[in-house]
Design a protein around this motif. Structure first.
Motif, PDB file in Angstrom:
ATOM      1  N   GLY A  76       0.818  -1.210   0.000  1.00  8.59           N
ATOM      2  CA  GLY A  76       0.000   0.000   0.000  1.00  8.59           C
ATOM      3  C   GLY A  76       0.846   1.253   0.000  1.00  8.59           C
ATOM      4  N   ASP A  77       1.982   1.232   0.723  1.00  4.08           N
ATOM      5  CA  ASP A  77       2.890   2.365   0.713  1.00  4.08           C
ATOM      6  C   ASP A  77       3.650   2.463  -0.608  1.00  4.08           C
ATOM      7  N   LYS A  78       3.854   1.340  -1.267  1.00  2.15           N
ATOM      8  CA  LYS A  78       4.681   1.316  -2.474  1.00  2.15           C
ATOM      9  C   LYS A  78       3.888   1.511  -3.764  1.00  2.15           C
TER      10      LYS A  78
ATOM     11  N   VAL B 170      -4.441  -2.353  -3.350  1.00  2.00           N
ATOM     12  CA  VAL B 170      -4.465  -3.256  -2.199  1.00  2.00           C
ATOM     13  C   VAL B 170      -5.899  -3.505  -1.743  1.00  2.00           C
ATOM     14  N   LEU B 171      -6.722  -2.456  -1.706  1.00  2.00           N
ATOM     15  CA  LEU B 171      -8.099  -2.608  -1.249  1.00  2.00           C
ATOM     16  C   LEU B 171      -8.907  -3.525  -2.165  1.00  2.00           C
ATOM     17  N   VAL B 172      -8.656  -3.477  -3.452  1.00  2.00           N
ATOM     18  CA  VAL B 172      -9.336  -4.367  -4.389  1.00  2.00           C
ATOM     19  C   VAL B 172      -8.919  -5.814  -4.142  1.00  2.00           C
TER      20      VAL B 172
ATOM     21  N   ALA C 160      -8.191  -9.490   5.902  1.00  2.00           N
ATOM     22  CA  ALA C 160      -8.637  -8.423   6.802  1.00  2.00           C
ATOM     23  C   ALA C 160      -7.460  -7.596   7.298  1.00  2.00           C
ATOM     24  N   GLY C 161      -6.265  -8.212   7.352  1.00  2.00           N
ATOM     25  CA  GLY C 161      -5.085  -7.501   7.810  1.00  2.00           C
ATOM     26  C   GLY C 161      -4.749  -6.288   6.963  1.00  2.00           C
ATOM     27  N   GLY C 162      -5.049  -6.334   5.672  1.00  2.00           N
ATOM     28  CA  GLY C 162      -4.762  -5.197   4.814  1.00  2.00           C
ATOM     29  C   GLY C 162      -5.934  -4.269   4.612  1.00  2.00           C
ATOM     30  N   GLU C 163      -7.127  -4.701   4.986  1.00  2.00           N
ATOM     31  CA  GLU C 163      -8.335  -3.926   4.725  1.00  2.00           C
ATOM     32  C   GLU C 163      -8.428  -2.664   5.578  1.00  2.00           C
TER      33      GLU C 163
ATOM     34  N   SER D 277       1.945   0.994   6.198  1.00  2.00           N
ATOM     35  CA  SER D 277       2.651  -0.102   6.867  1.00  2.00           C
ATOM     36  C   SER D 277       2.508  -0.010   8.374  1.00  2.00           C
ATOM     37  N   SER D 278       2.640   1.203   8.911  1.00  2.00           N
ATOM     38  CA  SER D 278       2.661   1.385  10.363  1.00  2.00           C
ATOM     39  C   SER D 278       1.308   1.136  11.001  1.00  2.00           C
ATOM     40  N   ILE D 279       0.238   1.748  10.443  1.00  2.00           N
ATOM     41  CA  ILE D 279      -1.048   1.558  11.118  1.00  2.00           C
ATOM     42  C   ILE D 279      -1.599   0.161  10.865  1.00  2.00           C
TER      43      ILE D 279
END
Length: 443
Positions: free
Chosen positions: A81-83, A89-91, A132-135, A363-365
């Motif tokens: 997501g940062d890159k 990423v959300l898709v 869910a970890g990336g959502e 990445s952090s949150i």
């Protein structure tokens, strides 16, 4: 995109809510129906040879397995997501959640294939957790980073509202199915919410594909791993954000999954228990944006600390109220808990996201929230059930457990910096330092 542009009107707010809030609602619908099934039907379908309370404990442990994968999902998807950007990423996370949910609805029972059934259940739960970890982080940042000045708390709460809407959809579908099947969910009935969830994801996917494309992020060769940069630049903030997430997700899953199971344990039917959870979810959707807006005006820390204190008191009032076995009194008790949950759930996306500059924010949150969720939310229902077993079904220990978790939320919130009055430019002002620290992390 400009991180601190001025508002572009109601249409922009609606578009942002559609992507951030409704996308999250449909993804968390899938996540919640697993929790409801773990509380109401999985003990009988996948662990039929155990007594009800022990089987519920095992089912909640399987439910918690999904949380083990959430930190890994947060780290992996946060990095990309940062890159490569938030939208892609959300898709991807939405697609992954939909497929795993659909497959759970197709699983054979223990009676059909024996121990292979719960093993497959846990594996698919791990896949759900990874998605869910990336959502959460991506959806929260989509709201925060598109917000007009002075409204980051409110726009960040679109994600919190989405979680509540997901709970409303999940409890409404389960309650409807329960009514249609005369309160018996052990046959084909329990599969319907999962099969429907796989289809509903297509709506969220459409919403996210319609979102405006992000401007390409500048190349950052010197920051190959944003999370490593955060570990060097903001270790204190990372730890405190984990503490906030741990405490909040602990009480969130006590207040949803465990409360659902507890209602059936003390004599309410499945449909009534789902109605209670429906009331809780509605009040979260209403209160979360109100408290988030309040945090835009008086500060995140004040709302988080006050909300933690009020919620702790609410938990001690909850158990005596529902023990009266009055439908309306119990509905009021669940609604009260939901309203108070919004005091922390509303401001959390902005509060945690504002602790980090853009280069490392996703990445952090994602990492901090999902680690806290794995340690807190992933164990909350199992620990609360174990406390109930050890105390001969006295719920006072569960209330004390929740109060301790809320004390941690208040303490960690107090130690984090106040960010409501800062512009995104001010939050990002140390990006040069972060890049230098990231460069030092290179081998």
């Amino acid at each position: 995109m400009d991180n601190q542009h001025q508002g572009t009107g109601a249409l922009s707010a609606r578009k942002t809510f559609w992507v951030s809030g409704m996308g999250t609602a449909l993804e968390y619908y899938d996540f919640f129906i697993y929790g409801y099934a773990a509380a109401l039907v999985f003990p009988a379908v996948f662990f039929p040879e155990m007594d009800r309370l022990t089987a519920t404990l095992i089912a909640f442990s399987a439910f918690g397995a999904g949380f083990l994968a959430r930190p890994l999902g947060g780290i992996v998807f946060g990095h990309f997501g940062d890159k490569v950007g938030r939208q892609k990423v959300l898709v991807f996370t939405l697609l992954m959640m939909g497929v795993s949910t659909l497959l759970i609805g197709c699983l054979p029972s223990y009676a059909s294939v024996g121990v292979a059934a719960p093993v497959l259940l846990v594996l698919l739960r791990l896949l759900q957790g990874f998605a869910a970890g990336g959502e959460w982080g991506g959806a929260a940042l989509f709201g925060i980073e598109n917000a007009p000045r002075g409204r980051r708390g409110l726009w960040g709460s679109f994600t919190s509202m989405g979680i509540g809407i997901g709970g409303i959809l999940a409890s409404a579908v389960f309650a409807t199915v329960s009514l249609a099947y005369d309160d018996d969910l052990t046959g084909f009935a329990w599969r319907i919410p999962f099969l429907l969830g796989g289809v509903l994801v297509l709506i969220g996917l459409y919403a996210r594909l319609q979102a405006p494309r992000e401007a390409p992020a500048p190349r950052q060769k010197e920051t190959p791993v944003p999370l490593l940069a955060a570990l060097r630049a903001r270790p204190r903030e990372l730890l405190l954000c984990i503490g906030v997430a741990f405490g909040y997700t602990t009480i969130a899953y006590i207040g949803t999954t465990f409360f659902l199971s507890y209602a059936t344990l003390i004599g309410y039917g499945n449909t009534e228990a789902l109605l209670f959870d429906f009331a809780l979810s509605i009040t979260i959707v209403i209160s979360a944006p109100l408290f988030a807006l309040l945090s835009d005006h008086i500060g995140r820390k004040r709302v988080m600390i006050l909300g933690s204190a009020l919620m702790a008191a609410g938990f001690f009032a909850f158990f005596p109220l529902i023990s009266q076995h009055s439908l309306w009194l119990s509905l009021a008790a669940y609604a009260l808990v939901g309203a108070l949950m919004g005091a922390t759930q509303g401001p959390i996306p902005a509060f945690l996201g504002e602790q980090f500059p853009r280069e490392m924010r996703f990445s952090s949150i994602s990492a901090t929230y999902q680690i806290g969720a794995a340690l807190g939310g992933g164990t909350a229902s199992s620990i609360a059930t174990a406390i109930l077993i050890a105390s001969d079904q006295n719920p006072l220990g569960v209330a004390l457990y929740a109060a301790g978790a809320l004390g941690l939320v208040a303490l960690c919130s107090c130690l984090l910096r106040e960010t409501a009055r800062l512009s995104m430019a001010e939050i990002d002002q140390d990006r040069r330092e972060c890049r230098q620290l990231a460069a030092q992390s290179l081998p």
